[in-house]
Design an enzyme around this catalytic site. Structure first.
Site, mmCIF file in Angstrom:
data_model
loop_
_atom_site.group_PDB
_atom_site.id
_atom_site.type_symbol
_atom_site.label_atom_id
_atom_site.label_comp_id
_atom_site.label_asym_id
_atom_site.label_seq_id
_atom_site.Cartn_x
_atom_site.Cartn_y
_atom_site.Cartn_z
ATOM 1 N N GLU A 151 24.369 -24.671 -18.959
ATOM 2 C CA GLU A 151 25.258 -24.751 -17.803
ATOM 3 C C GLU A 151 24.473 -24.986 -16.516
ATOM 4 O OE1 GLU A 151 27.775 -21.331 -17.704
ATOM 5 O OE2 GLU A 151 28.749 -21.837 -19.612
ATOM 6 N N ASN A 201 24.378 -20.470 -22.847
ATOM 7 C CA ASN A 201 25.173 -19.622 -23.724
ATOM 8 C C ASN A 201 24.877 -20.009 -25.167
ATOM 9 O OD1 ASN A 201 26.698 -17.900 -21.973
ATOM 10 N ND2 ASN A 201 27.812 -19.718 -21.307
ATOM 11 N N PHE A 219 47.276 -13.733 -10.170
ATOM 12 C CA PHE A 219 46.820 -13.906 -11.560
ATOM 13 C C PHE A 219 46.661 -12.568 -12.275
ATOM 14 C CE2 PHE A 219 45.134 -17.428 -9.002
ATOM 15 C CZ PHE A 219 45.793 -18.480 -9.612
ATOM 16 N N GLU A 270 21.973 -13.089 -8.373
ATOM 17 C CA GLU A 270 21.611 -14.498 -8.239
ATOM 18 C C GLU A 270 21.991 -15.022 -6.853
ATOM 19 O OE1 GLU A 270 23.610 -16.679 -11.258
ATOM 20 O OE2 GLU A 270 22.418 -15.867 -12.902
ATOM 21 N N ASN A 310 36.569 -16.314 -11.363
ATOM 22 C CA ASN A 310 35.320 -16.818 -11.950
ATOM 23 C C ASN A 310 35.459 -17.127 -13.434
ATOM 24 O OD1 ASN A 310 33.688 -16.489 -9.514
ATOM 25 N ND2 ASN A 310 33.916 -14.297 -9.882
ATOM 26 N N GLU A 330 22.469 -21.155 -16.764
ATOM 27 C CA GLU A 330 22.203 -20.317 -17.928
ATOM 28 C C GLU A 330 22.450 -21.132 -19.190
ATOM 29 O OE1 GLU A 330 24.939 -17.065 -17.664
ATOM 30 O OE2 GLU A 330 26.695 -18.297 -18.117
#
Length: 545
Positions: A123, A138, A211, A49, A83, A136
């Protein structure tokens, strides 16, 4: 054209998602994204994308039964790491009502066009200019659905799970939810929102090490109190004290959801709830969440999806208390420190060192105490003879009460505070936590402090930085070098997989690999040495996922 994004075609949650700015990055990341997509979803197909820079991630929850469509107020889900969302809220500060209704009309039209029947989320990427791009849909409920339930009905009359099951059973959208939607004659599409809701995702991960997932048993686990006047606090969790966080699953511990009458109230309530969250045995991200909620841009709602990369370019370094907060903490430490009762009247005045013996020092004097509370005078001490001491500050403490085994609740200078007392070392240091900041503290008589400062010197750092160590527990899936290889700054050394995420470890300088200590396919512990460099250098690593 670049930048472009790779993402798994069969799933979400940031798994397999990588941004590429060059041909070389695309070539390297394609294999990593494919592997993660296969591990998580059993499908290594990828989507390619265009990557929209500096957008907000906005999504709309729907319930549809093939005939009717209910569109709920939007969720702002832009605060993300890897993300993957970590802090969500509803409604969004970014959207004007005109943009909200324009987007909602398109969401409704989409559901009607395809005859959609279930719960779902549509979204978008949205710019500050109010320009928006479809991302998209979901076709399921999402982690953050509780904030939608609360802004639609703070008293708990909206249950999206129940709505989804009702539709699947052929009963349609429950009337209690359908009746919330404006009628067709209204220019408003979305269900009206009431107040403001926020959700924080509590993860077992080390925010100060990129993280990275943290595994092990929950040695101590205490969720925040759900009782607070005028506010709804909810914890959705699947763990208890003693539960094991393993390397094989997503490291989410719980979802902490707060609803208030305003956004300011919701932020304040979420910060206080995080202050009451006790998790020991694994690293967790509650301190990072607290730091986000203290950030001026978060308070203003200026949170594009790359916010964390923008504001934490060198990673999270821990919560930095303000000078006033340090003075307040010093007063609390003097009052709560285990040594207090051993010296009776001599413990006040005392010197409190925050950050250990060589940290910031404060003289704390108890000036009065009665049934209404205690008054302290706290003064920051100079670190050298050339430095002037700051003027003292008066701090009043009222209503100190224990909230479980590790938490104390009190009112300092009129503001409610929560402080955690987490443990004591053999050296006498006690670890406290306040506003998400973990602070080790020592308490001295003044003459003890002067003697220690005169005769004790900070220890030298003897850490052997000539090695590459695993930053997390996991499986070393492959080496990109072998013994005797000469490596360059930034070169890939190996890949460690943890919780199905592949983490590439790089060298941060040039050198020669003299020894490899583990084999590909072996399990590794956090901080286990993987390889050693032959030359004297700072061998360290970065991880990317």
């Amino acid at each position: 054209h670049y930048p472009i994004m790779l993402k798994a075609s069969s799933g979400g949650g940031g798994k397999g998602m990588r941004i590429c700015f060059t041909d070389a990055e695309l070539k390297d990341n394609f294999v990593l994204s494919q592997n993660e997509a296969r591990n998580f979803f059993g499908d290594d197909r990828l989507l390619l994308e265009q990557y929209i820079q500096n957008p907000h991630h906005i999504e709309f929850q729907v319930l549809a039964d093939g005939d009717d469509v209910v569109v709920f107020p939007e969720r702002e889900c832009s605060l993300q790491r890897r993300n993957q969302k970590i802090l969500e809220e509803s409604p969004s500060v970014l959207l004007t009502n005109e943009t909200r209704q324009t987007m909602a009309a398109q969401v409704k039209a989409l559901c009607q066009r395809v005859g959609y029947a279930s719960a779902g989320t549509v979204e978008f990427m949205v710019l500050r200019s109010q320009e928006f791009f479809f991302l998209e849909m979901n076709t399921r409920l999402q982690v953050e659905h509780p904030i939608t339930e609360l802004v639609a009905s703070p008293v708990g009359n909206v249950d999206l799970v129940e709505g989804m099951i009702s539709i699947a059973a052929g009963h349609g959208i429950p009337p209690s939810i359908l009746n919330l939607s404006p009628d067709d004659s209204s220019d408003q599409i979305t269900v009206p929102y009431i107040g403001h809701a926020m959700e924080a995702r509590v993860y077992a991960e080390d925010a100060q090490r990129g993280f990275l997932p943290s595994t092990g048993p929950l040695v101590k686990y205490q969720e925040p109190s759900l009782q607070r006047d005028g506010m709804t606090i909810r914890v959705d969790s699947g763990v208890t004290e003693g539960s094991l966080i393993s390397q094989y699953y997503d490291p989410m511990v719980s979802k902490l959801i707060v609803h208030g009458n305003s956004r300011e109230e919701a932020i304040h309530g979420l910060k206080q709830a995080l202050d009451q969250y006790v998790i020991q045995g694994v690293q967790c991200n509650t301190s990072f969440l607290s730091d986000l909620l203290r950030h001026p841009r978060v308070v203003d709602g200026d949170t594009p999806t790359n916010f964390i990369e923008q504001e934490y370019p060198n990673g999270f370094q821990g919560v930095q208390l303000t000078s006033t907060e340090k003075l307040e903490l010093a007063a609390l430490v003097a009052h709560l420190h285990p040594e207090k009762d051993q010296h009776a009247s001599t413990v006040i005045p005392v010197v409190v060192c925050l950050g250990g013996m060589f940290g910031d020092a404060y003289r704390v004097t108890q000036t009065s105490s009665d049934g209404d509370g205690t008054i302290f005078t706290v003064q920051s001490l100079a670190k050298s003879e050339d430095e002037e001491e700051s003027p003292p500050m008066s701090i009043s403490m009222d209503s100190l009460t224990s909230k479980g085994t590790a938490i104390f609740d009190c009112v300092l200078n009129g503001d409610q505070k929560f402080i955690q007392v987490l443990g004591r070392s053999v050296m006498g240091e006690v670890e406290f936590k306040m506003h998400g900041a973990n602070v080790t503290a020592l308490v001295f008589r003044e003459n003890e402090y002067e003697l220690c400062r005169l005769h004790m010197k900070p220890a030298k750092d003897t850490h052997d930085s000539n090695v590459l160590a695993s930053p997390m527990p996991g499986t070393l899936v492959k080496f990109s070098v072998q013994e005797g290889d000469e490596v360059l700054d930034g070169q890939e050394l190996c890949v460690v997989e943890a919780m199905k995420m592949q983490n590439v470890l790089h060298s941060t300088r040039s050198g020669i690999v003299s020894k490899i200590f583990v084999e590909a396919g072996s399990s590794v512990r956090a901080d286990q040495v993987i390889l050693k460099f032959a030359q004297e250098q700072t061998g360290s690593q970065e991880q990317s996922a």
